[in-house]
Design a protein around this motif. Structure first.
Motif, PDB file in Angstrom:
ATOM      1  N   SER A  22       0.799  -1.537  -0.214  1.00  0.00           N
ATOM      2  CA  SER A  22      -0.638  -0.056   0.313  1.00  0.00           C
ATOM      3  C   SER A  22       0.485   1.226   0.165  1.00  0.00           C
ATOM      4  O   SER A  22       2.376   1.711  -0.026  1.00  0.00           O
ATOM      5  N   MET A  23       0.666   2.022  -0.229  1.00  0.00           N
ATOM      6  CA  MET A  23       0.876   3.985  -0.483  1.00  0.00           C
ATOM      7  C   MET A  23      -0.222   4.734   0.676  1.00  0.00           C
ATOM      8  O   MET A  23      -1.429   4.355   0.928  1.00  0.00           O
ATOM      9  N   THR A  24       1.117   4.750   2.396  1.00  0.00           N
ATOM     10  CA  THR A  24       0.570   5.945   3.456  1.00  0.00           C
ATOM     11  C   THR A  24       0.092   7.308   2.236  1.00  0.00           C
ATOM     12  O   THR A  24       0.971   7.674   2.173  1.00  0.00           O
ATOM     13  N   LYS A  25      -1.066   7.353   2.419  1.00  0.00           N
ATOM     14  CA  LYS A  25      -1.603   8.965   1.857  1.00  0.00           C
ATOM     15  C   LYS A  25      -2.020  10.120   2.619  1.00  0.00           C
ATOM     16  O   LYS A  25      -2.762   9.531   3.709  1.00  0.00           O
ATOM     17  N   GLU A  26      -1.039  11.333   2.371  1.00  0.00           N
ATOM     18  CA  GLU A  26      -1.459  12.372   2.933  1.00  0.00           C
ATOM     19  C   GLU A  26      -2.287  13.732   1.935  1.00  0.00           C
ATOM     20  O   GLU A  26      -1.760  13.897   1.111  1.00  0.00           O
ATOM     21  N   GLY A  27      -3.242  13.858   2.897  1.00  0.00           N
ATOM     22  CA  GLY A  27      -4.012  14.875   1.800  1.00  0.00           C
ATOM     23  C   GLY A  27      -2.938  15.850   1.419  1.00  0.00           C
ATOM     24  O   GLY A  27      -2.342  16.842   2.763  1.00  0.00           O
ATOM     25  N   MET A  28      -2.854  16.832   0.347  1.00  0.00           N
ATOM     26  CA  MET A  28      -2.080  17.905   0.196  1.00  0.00           C
ATOM     27  C   MET A  28      -2.957  19.172  -0.142  1.00  0.00           C
ATOM     28  O   MET A  28      -2.349  20.279   0.220  1.00  0.00           O
ATOM     29  N   GLY A  29      -4.146  19.207   0.447  1.00  0.00           N
ATOM     30  CA  GLY A  29      -4.810  20.405   0.813  1.00  0.00           C
ATOM     31  C   GLY A  29      -5.143  20.144   2.224  1.00  0.00           C
ATOM     32  O   GLY A  29      -4.669  20.062   3.174  1.00  0.00           O
ATOM     33  N   LYS A  30      -6.610  20.843   2.145  1.00  0.00           N
ATOM     34  CA  LYS A  30      -7.258  21.116   3.476  1.00  0.00           C
ATOM     35  C   LYS A  30      -7.280  19.828   4.386  1.00  0.00           C
ATOM     36  O   LYS A  30      -6.607  19.540   5.597  1.00  0.00           O
ATOM     37  N   ILE A  31      -8.171  18.373   3.697  1.00  0.00           N
ATOM     38  CA  ILE A  31      -8.055  17.320   4.447  1.00  0.00           C
ATOM     39  C   ILE A  31      -6.827  16.700   4.301  1.00  0.00           C
ATOM     40  O   ILE A  31      -5.678  16.232   2.988  1.00  0.00           O
ATOM     41  N   LYS A  32      -5.823  16.326   5.662  1.00  0.00           N
ATOM     42  CA  LYS A  32      -4.713  15.706   5.313  1.00  0.00           C
ATOM     43  C   LYS A  32      -4.962  13.483   5.248  1.00  0.00           C
ATOM     44  O   LYS A  32      -3.538  13.323   5.385  1.00  0.00           O
ATOM     45  N   LEU A  33      -6.170  13.503   5.734  1.00  0.00           N
ATOM     46  CA  LEU A  33      -6.036  12.274   5.421  1.00  0.00           C
ATOM     47  C   LEU A  33      -5.935  11.565   6.863  1.00  0.00           C
ATOM     48  O   LEU A  33      -5.117  10.377   6.763  1.00  0.00           O
ATOM     49  N   GLN A  34      -6.077  11.651   7.970  1.00  0.00           N
ATOM     50  CA  GLN A  34      -5.399  11.534   9.131  1.00  0.00           C
ATOM     51  C   GLN A  34      -6.300  11.445  10.157  1.00  0.00           C
ATOM     52  O   GLN A  34      -7.236  11.931  10.318  1.00  0.00           O
ATOM     53  N   SER A  35      -5.655  10.326  11.178  1.00  0.00           N
ATOM     54  CA  SER A  35      -6.875  10.286  12.408  1.00  0.00           C
ATOM     55  C   SER A  35      -5.798  10.441  14.015  1.00  0.00           C
ATOM     56  O   SER A  35      -4.383  10.169  13.463  1.00  0.00           O
ATOM     57  N   HIS A  36      -6.396  11.196  14.377  1.00  0.00           N
ATOM     58  CA  HIS A  36      -6.163  12.183  15.481  1.00  0.00           C
ATOM     59  C   HIS A  36      -6.674  10.879  16.753  1.00  0.00           C
ATOM     60  O   HIS A  36      -7.952  11.502  16.842  1.00  0.00           O
ATOM     61  N   THR A  37      -5.638  10.642  17.186  1.00  0.00           N
ATOM     62  CA  THR A  37      -6.311   9.816  18.744  1.00  0.00           C
ATOM     63  C   THR A  37      -5.384   9.903  19.956  1.00  0.00           C
ATOM     64  O   THR A  37      -4.116  10.401  20.056  1.00  0.00           O
ATOM     65  N   THR A  38      -6.405  10.430  20.959  1.00  0.00           N
ATOM     66  CA  THR A  38      -6.527  10.685  22.122  1.00  0.00           C
ATOM     67  C   THR A  38      -6.468   9.463  23.457  1.00  0.00           C
ATOM     68  O   THR A  38      -7.651   9.144  23.262  1.00  0.00           O
TER      69      THR A  38
END
Ligand code: PMV
Length: 335
Positions: free
Chosen positions: A38-54
């Motif tokens: 797979s390719m781990t992907k990062e959005g190049m605009g406002k959406i980064k395609l990330q999950s932030h977990t605490t």
């Protein structure tokens, strides 16, 4: 006592060689039938395609609790979180209950691998909070317990998931870093709503397709060839293999019982737009996970052209992406 609290960020990933169907005796561990890439992907605009977990462990908490995108988790969702958290809690010898919060900056459960990013971030944050000094490879095995494809989201860049034959031997490793292969994509979001059939249920139905055995055999061959294509920085080979592999997987989905048809009219529109662009000389290929949305792969120099072509084809919501960095510990907490 120090607060056992930590936060992590992980990115979503798109499979170039897919995992579809689990090992019959090891399904509870999400052990796949074939290696995947797979390719781990990062959005190049406002959406980064990330999950932030605490996550925080504390004797103040009477029982485990959590929220996803601000909505309180029910017992079923919490049980899935525990699949990842419990073995870590046990390894650390911490009996405390947890509170967790997870926030995706993109549509959840729509075939954009929100669970991959979410469980990878959860494994990373929980191990850090519990002061377990685990490698990304070991954490990838822990994240797999929540969602198979999450194993690949611990690492950035291009990633190989060894199917393995046990919990210990099924883990992911990085094939190349985010800047080592000039790969880009535009995600054509045909429908951002949550899909009706989860990939979890889809994996269970896969064995009923008459084509599954062949697809697994082909995926093993595709994965080996993909590894070589990546090492040789051969973009057309990567694209062709990815497109072929996605079509094989969807053939299995469609012919399973119950039959799964994730494609929508917009999905086909994008597939045709990508092929017509290719006929005009821009090398671009598509791949589709368990949902209607299409990931269109290209070289960096063709990304803008591809984005424009998808706009012309009537796809309003597009996310340009590049290979992401590794998952990491975040300084900001969600609570
Ligand atoms: O990890 P899961 O259970 O969401 O399954 C992922 C399945 C696909 O996205 C369709 C393929 C893959 O390898 O990511």
């Amino acid at each position: 006592m120090n607060s056992l609290k930590s936060s992590a960020i992980a990115y979503s990933n798109i499979a170039l060689v897919k995992y579809w169907g689990r090992h019959p005796r090891l399904a509870h561990l999400n052990i796949p039938l074939n290696d995947s890439v797979s390719m781990t992907k990062e959005g190049m605009g406002k959406i980064k395609l990330q999950s932030h977990t605490t996550i925080e462990f504390s004797s103040r908490y009477k029982s485990d609790s959590g929220s996803l995108n601000g909505k309180k988790m029910g017992e079923k969702e919490l049980a899935r979180m525990r699949l990842v958290v419990d073995p870590l809690r046990e390894a650390a010898g911490v009996p405390d209950a947890f509170r967790l919060a997870s926030q995706n900056d993109f549509p959840t459960a729509a075939g954009l691998a929100s669970s991959a990013a979410g469980f990878a971030a959860l494994a990373r944050a929980a191990a850090d909070a519990l002061q377990l000094d685990y490698s990304l490879g070991l954490l990838s095995s822990m994240a797999r317990l929540g969602s198979g494809s999450a194993a690949r989201s611990l690492h950035g860049g291009l990633v190989w998931w060894h199917a393995g034959h046990s919990h210990e031997s099924s883990y992911a490793e990085q094939l190349c870093g985010p800047n080592d292969f000039p790969l880009r994509a535009v995600v054509a979001v045909v429908n951002p709503d949550a899909k009706k059939v989860s990939s979890l249920d889809g994996h269970s139905a896969a064995a009923s397709s008459p084509f599954q055995k062949m697809q697994v055999k082909e995926s093993l061959r595709h994965a080996k060839r993909m590894r070589v294509a990546i090492a040789e920085k051969d973009f057309p080979a990567v694209g062709q293999l990815a497109e072929q592999n996605a079509l094989n997987m969807h053939a299995v989905m469609m012919t399973a019982n119950p039959s799964l048809l994730y494609w929508e009219p917009g999905t086909l529109k994008v597939m045709h737009a990508v092929r017509s662009l290719r006929e005009k000389g821009a090398e671009t290929y598509f791949t589709i996970d368990a949902g209607p949305n299409v990931h269109c792969l290209c070289r960096p120099r063709d990304q803008l052209k591809l984005d424009r072509a998808l706009q012309v084809a009537g796809i309003r919501f597009r996310i340009p992406v590049r290979p992401a960095k590794d998952s990491y510990i975040a300084r900001t907490h969600l609570f």
